[in-house]
Write a protein that holds these residues in place. Structure first.
Motif, PDB file in Angstrom:
ATOM      1  N   SER A  39      -1.042  13.472  -7.449  1.00 45.92           N
ATOM      2  CA  SER A  39      -1.153  13.751  -6.019  1.00 45.92           C
ATOM      3  C   SER A  39      -2.574  13.548  -5.525  1.00 45.92           C
ATOM      4  O   SER A  39      -2.801  13.018  -4.422  1.00 45.92           O
ATOM      5  CB  SER A  39      -0.698  15.185  -5.733  1.00 45.92           C
ATOM      6  OG  SER A  39       0.658  15.355  -6.095  1.00 45.92           O
ATOM      7  N   PHE A  58      -0.808   9.072   6.933  1.00 42.74           N
ATOM      8  CA  PHE A  58      -0.434   7.841   6.229  1.00 42.74           C
ATOM      9  C   PHE A  58       1.005   7.426   6.521  1.00 42.74           C
ATOM     10  O   PHE A  58       1.256   6.367   7.099  1.00 42.74           O
ATOM     11  CB  PHE A  58      -0.629   8.002   4.726  1.00 42.74           C
ATOM     12  CG  PHE A  58      -0.232   6.790   3.934  1.00 42.74           C
ATOM     13  CD1 PHE A  58      -1.022   5.652   3.961  1.00 42.74           C
ATOM     14  CD2 PHE A  58       0.940   6.771   3.190  1.00 42.74           C
ATOM     15  CE1 PHE A  58      -0.661   4.509   3.253  1.00 42.74           C
ATOM     16  CE2 PHE A  58       1.313   5.648   2.480  1.00 42.74           C
ATOM     17  CZ  PHE A  58       0.511   4.507   2.512  1.00 42.74           C
ATOM     18  N   GLU A  91       0.832  -1.204   0.000  1.00 41.15           N
ATOM     19  CA  GLU A  91       0.000   0.000   0.000  1.00 41.15           C
ATOM     20  C   GLU A  91       0.866   1.254   0.000  1.00 41.15           C
ATOM     21  O   GLU A  91       0.539   2.242  -0.663  1.00 41.15           O
ATOM     22  CB  GLU A  91      -0.935  -0.025   1.216  1.00 41.15           C
ATOM     23  CG  GLU A  91      -2.001  -1.111   1.121  1.00 41.15           C
ATOM     24  CD  GLU A  91      -2.732  -1.360   2.416  1.00 41.15           C
ATOM     25  OE1 GLU A  91      -3.813  -1.970   2.385  1.00 41.15           O
ATOM     26  OE2 GLU A  91      -2.214  -0.948   3.489  1.00 41.15           O
ATOM     27  N   LEU A 132      -1.150  12.905   3.909  1.00 42.69           N
ATOM     28  CA  LEU A 132      -0.029  12.116   3.409  1.00 42.69           C
ATOM     29  C   LEU A 132       1.018  11.851   4.490  1.00 42.69           C
ATOM     30  O   LEU A 132       1.389  10.693   4.743  1.00 42.69           O
ATOM     31  CB  LEU A 132       0.625  12.827   2.227  1.00 42.69           C
ATOM     32  CG  LEU A 132       1.919  12.195   1.696  1.00 42.69           C
ATOM     33  CD1 LEU A 132       1.656  10.793   1.171  1.00 42.69           C
ATOM     34  CD2 LEU A 132       2.533  13.076   0.616  1.00 42.69           C
ATOM     35  N   ALA A 183      -6.415   7.383  -2.813  1.00 41.31           N
ATOM     36  CA  ALA A 183      -5.989   6.032  -2.456  1.00 41.31           C
ATOM     37  C   ALA A 183      -5.862   5.879  -0.947  1.00 41.31           C
ATOM     38  O   ALA A 183      -6.286   4.857  -0.380  1.00 41.31           O
ATOM     39  CB  ALA A 183      -4.656   5.711  -3.142  1.00 41.31           C
ATOM     40  N   ILE A 184      -5.296   6.883  -0.270  1.00 38.56           N
ATOM     41  CA  ILE A 184      -5.144   6.817   1.191  1.00 38.56           C
ATOM     42  C   ILE A 184      -6.509   6.726   1.864  1.00 38.56           C
ATOM     43  O   ILE A 184      -6.724   5.909   2.773  1.00 38.56           O
ATOM     44  CB  ILE A 184      -4.364   8.034   1.709  1.00 38.56           C
ATOM     45  CG1 ILE A 184      -2.910   7.977   1.248  1.00 38.56           C
ATOM     46  CG2 ILE A 184      -4.414   8.101   3.240  1.00 38.56           C
ATOM     47  CD1 ILE A 184      -2.121   9.247   1.507  1.00 38.56           C
ATOM     48  N   PHE A 202       1.687   6.749  -7.083  1.00 42.90           N
ATOM     49  CA  PHE A 202       0.741   7.808  -7.464  1.00 42.90           C
ATOM     50  C   PHE A 202       1.385   9.178  -7.297  1.00 42.90           C
ATOM     51  O   PHE A 202       1.239  10.058  -8.160  1.00 42.90           O
ATOM     52  CB  PHE A 202      -0.525   7.728  -6.613  1.00 42.90           C
ATOM     53  CG  PHE A 202      -1.522   6.722  -7.098  1.00 42.90           C
ATOM     54  CD1 PHE A 202      -1.952   6.728  -8.413  1.00 42.90           C
ATOM     55  CD2 PHE A 202      -2.051   5.769  -6.237  1.00 42.90           C
ATOM     56  CE1 PHE A 202      -2.891   5.797  -8.861  1.00 42.90           C
ATOM     57  CE2 PHE A 202      -2.982   4.839  -6.670  1.00 42.90           C
ATOM     58  CZ  PHE A 202      -3.397   4.846  -7.990  1.00 42.90           C
ATOM     59  N   LEU A 203       2.126   9.360  -6.186  1.00 43.09           N
ATOM     60  CA  LEU A 203       2.785  10.645  -5.949  1.00 43.09           C
ATOM     61  C   LEU A 203       3.847  10.928  -7.002  1.00 43.09           C
ATOM     62  O   LEU A 203       3.949  12.047  -7.510  1.00 43.09           O
ATOM     63  CB  LEU A 203       3.420  10.662  -4.561  1.00 43.09           C
ATOM     64  CG  LEU A 203       2.472  10.850  -3.379  1.00 43.09           C
ATOM     65  CD1 LEU A 203       3.229  10.667  -2.078  1.00 43.09           C
ATOM     66  CD2 LEU A 203       1.824  12.220  -3.421  1.00 43.09           C
ATOM     67  N   ALA A 208      -3.231   9.920  -5.140  1.00 43.87           N
ATOM     68  CA  ALA A 208      -2.588   9.398  -3.937  1.00 43.87           C
ATOM     69  C   ALA A 208      -3.463   9.647  -2.711  1.00 43.87           C
ATOM     70  O   ALA A 208      -3.620   8.761  -1.858  1.00 43.87           O
ATOM     71  CB  ALA A 208      -1.222  10.042  -3.758  1.00 43.87           C
ATOM     72  N   LEU A 209      -4.041  10.835  -2.611  1.00 39.82           N
ATOM     73  CA  LEU A 209      -4.902  11.153  -1.468  1.00 39.82           C
ATOM     74  C   LEU A 209      -6.174  10.314  -1.488  1.00 39.82           C
ATOM     75  O   LEU A 209      -6.632   9.830  -0.447  1.00 39.82           O
ATOM     76  CB  LEU A 209      -5.250  12.640  -1.478  1.00 39.82           C
ATOM     77  CG  LEU A 209      -4.076  13.599  -1.269  1.00 39.82           C
ATOM     78  CD1 LEU A 209      -4.551  15.039  -1.352  1.00 39.82           C
ATOM     79  CD2 LEU A 209      -3.398  13.347   0.063  1.00 39.82           C
ATOM     80  N   THR A 228       2.178   1.726  -3.504  1.00 40.80           N
ATOM     81  CA  THR A 228       1.104   2.187  -4.384  1.00 40.80           C
ATOM     82  C   THR A 228       0.890   3.690  -4.252  1.00 40.80           C
ATOM     83  O   THR A 228       0.805   4.408  -5.255  1.00 40.80           O
ATOM     84  CB  THR A 228      -0.210   1.445  -4.048  1.00 40.80           C
ATOM     85  OG1 THR A 228      -0.018   0.040  -4.208  1.00 40.80           O
ATOM     86  CG2 THR A 228      -1.341   1.915  -4.966  1.00 40.80           C
ATOM     87  N   VAL A 229       0.836   4.159  -3.024  1.00 34.71           N
ATOM     88  CA  VAL A 229       0.648   5.595  -2.801  1.00 34.71           C
ATOM     89  C   VAL A 229       1.842   6.378  -3.333  1.00 34.71           C
ATOM     90  O   VAL A 229       1.681   7.435  -3.971  1.00 34.71           O
ATOM     91  CB  VAL A 229       0.444   5.878  -1.295  1.00 34.71           C
ATOM     92  CG1 VAL A 229       0.479   7.387  -1.019  1.00 34.71           C
ATOM     93  CG2 VAL A 229      -0.877   5.290  -0.817  1.00 34.71           C
TER      94      VAL A 229
END
Length: 256
Positions: free
Chosen positions: A75, A180, A57, A176, A81-82, A64-65, A78-79, A60-61
């Motif tokens: 970005s 996370f 995970e 982030l 996804a979190i 995305f970033l 990514a958020l 993955t984030v």
């Protein structure tokens, strides 16, 4: 920032000094109240929720970033996804953001108080860093975001910058880094090590050496506030208020 500070002190000396005095008073009162609450046992460290994010995970984030360098939506993805991962781990958003622990008015008021208390010390650290850089002959490059903010004459662009600085950046960075990355690290390291490492990454990823130390200490403050309160929105509020103070001074310098 030296030129900006000099201009502000020259044109708005009383106002700026009054703001710094308010920051000093807020820091003093906050220290007294914090110590009293700790003695009474009403403040406990380690209140942030525990979520066992996996390494997959995390990757993955981060992907995305990284894609955000090439695609503007990276970005944001990514958020998203979190937030989806939070629900995947069966934690509701009220518990994740801490709205069950603090009411909205408490978040706004305490966030303002902490941000005001931190403002003067962090500016002093930034000033000390610039002095050390000058003594070592290392030039202090301007921050691109501040340069863009001060130079733009387009009201639509200025409005977008204000929304980004005052809302989007604080929310995105806190979700982030504190919501996370810090949560991921503290499940694998001690809380102290996770706090320091997250603050280091937070400061480094702003890519501006003169503000590295104040951003590092600011990152520590945000992480500590999160663990004492268990409220991620409190970290967001502190971040928003701190950015708003800096933005207010920049607006005075820009239009003064």
């Amino acid at each position: 920032m030296n030129e900006i500070t000099g201009k502000l002190l020259h044109q708005y000396g009383t106002l700026v000094l009054g703001f710094f005095a308010a920051s000093f008073a807020a820091a003093l009162s906050f220290g007294i109240v914090f110590r009293r609450l700790q003695k009474e046992g009403r403040l406990r460290y380690g209140q942030a929720p525990t979520i066992f994010f996996s390494s997959i995970e995390l990757v993955t984030v981060l992907l995305f970033l990284i894609s955000g360098v090439f695609f503007s939506a990276g970005s944001l993805l990514a958020l998203v996804a979190i937030l989806l991962l939070v629900r995947f781990h069966r934690l509701d958003y009220a518990a994740y953001f801490g709205t069950k622990r603090m009411s909205p008015w408490q978040i706004v008021a305490v966030g303002f108080w902490i941000a005001l208390a931190a403002d003067l010390p962090l500016r002093l650290v930034a000033g000390l860093g610039e002095l050390v850089g000058q003594a070592l002959g290392v030039p202090a490059p301007p921050q691109p975001a501040i340069e863009l903010f001060l130079r733009t004459r387009s009201w639509p662009l200025l409005s977008l910058l204000l929304v980004f600085i005052l809302v989007l950046a604080p929310v995105g960075e806190e979700v982030l880094f504190r919501g996370f990355l810090y949560v991921y690290l503290k499940n694998r390291l001690s809380r102290g090590a996770a706090l320091v490492l997250t603050a280091l990454l937070f400061a480094l990823l702003h890519f501006h050496w003169p503000t590295f130390l104040p951003l590092f200490f600011f990152g520590l403050l945000l992480g500590v506030a999160y663990e004492f309160s268990g409220c991620l929105l409190l970290s967001v509020a502190i971040h928003c208020w701190f950015n708003s103070f800096t933005t207010g001074l920049l607006l005075l310098a820009k239009f003064g």
